[in-house]
Design an enzyme around this catalytic site. Structure first.
Site: not given
Ligand code: ADP
Length: 320
Positions: A11, A72, A103, A125, A127, A129, A171
């Protein structure tokens, strides 16, 4: 490191541009080559990588969103995707990567570091968080947007003696609700971290009106439930209160970052570059008590952000 890249992922948040600018300009200042990766890990896998110069980050410090765009990417969650990403960076001679995101993005950075790429995570982010940093980049701006919205709702509410339920983002983390609620003088703040009783909430609102209060504001973090559901629950218990729901949604992620977020992003971006040059890897950059701090990404993603109960209780004391 000689060549580094920067990407924004997950995000978006206000201040990501200021962070990109800081990474690019600090990197160049210290004699590195700096590359931008378009659309997060998806862009990495698509080899959507370009050289950045001083001018390429001009006129962006004040802009919301991210000029590098975000995405994503499911493929990058697989070991094959991660291998491919690391190989693309190696083929280009890029040995350091700054990941600006939440995260999930941090976890991606951790995987790449295991494959020999030196990585740094910056908390992008709204949030708030992410643990091991007092603030994430974008949080302060988002809180300001919520407070501004509540100010506007207050004007019209006082004219009609109404109650408002304002649904804000968060969330798993109630920090936007907490900080905006305290700053906006909300009567009630509902967050995922603290259990609550809707009967009490509804009774209190009724009482407040009976005692001559002209408006009543409930801030609810989306992790608790929909604003509309809270409205219905209050109406069932105290029909005379007649609250209205306002959902702020993605408006909270937009607009020009506050000076605080710009400065936080600038400091963290520069710190990430200097840490890479110093040979650090697989670390999250944060600010704790005004100081720049490095923490293992593993530790950051496995530690839940601590909720500030003292602040929550203060908000409650002041909202009588
Ligand atoms: P945020 O970074 O805001 O938490 P996401 O959880 O959607 O957003 O994560 C962003 C991108 O990071 C995902 O679309 C994916 O490509 C990568 N990602 C998320 N989790 C993992 C993971 N456990 N291992 C490797 N890449 C990850």
């Amino acid at each position: 490191v000689k060549k580094i890249a920067v990407l924004t992922s997950g995000g978006d948040s206000q201040g990501m541009n200021a962070a990109v600018r800081a990474v690019v300009r600090s990197g160049l200042y210290y004699g590195l080559e700096v590359y931008g990766i378009q659309r997060g890990y998806q862009g990495l896998l698509n080899n959507d990588i370009f050289a950045m110069d001083i001018r390429s980050v001009g006129d962006i410090i004040q802009r919301g969103g991210t000029i590098l765009q975000s995405a994503r990417c499911l493929e990058f969650k697989t070991p094959e995707g991660q291998q491919k990403g690391a190989q693309i960076l190696r083929d280009r001679g890029i040995d350091g990567l700054v990941v600006i995101g939440g995260d999930g993005s941090y976890q991606g950075a951790e995987k790449l570091s295991k494959l020999g790429i030196k990585t740094m995570g910056l908390p992008g982010t709204i949030d708030n968080d992410i643990s091991f940093t007092d603030h994430t980049i974008g949080f302060d701006t988002a809180v300001g947007i919520v407070v501004d919205a509540v100010n506007k709702l207050r004007d019209t509410m006082s004219s009609h003696e109404r109650a408002s339920v304002v649904e804000v983002m968060g969330r798993h983390c109630g920090d936007i609700a907490l900080h905006a609620g305290l700053a906006a003088g909300a009567e009630t703040i509902l967050v995922p971290e603290v259990p609550f009783d809707l009967n009490e909430v509804a009774d209190r609102m009724k009482q407040n009106f009976d005692n001559g209060k002209r408006h009543s504001i409930v801030i609810v973090a989306e992790g608790v439930g929909k604003g509309e559901e809270v409205v219905e629950a209050i109406k069932r218990r105290q029909p005379s209160v007649e609250p209205r729901a306002t959902v702020l949604g993605h408006i909270q992620r937009g607009g020009s970052p506050t000076p605080f977020d710009r400065n936080l992003a600038s400091r963290l971006g520069d710190f990430a570059v200097r840490s890479l040059i110093a040979g650090e890897s697989n670390k999250a950059c944060g600010m704790i008590g005004g100081d720049m701090v490095l923490t293992d990404i593993e530790k950051v993603v496995s530690t839940k952000k601590q909720f500030n109960m003292e602040l929550y209780e203060l908000a409650s004391r002041l909202s009588q």
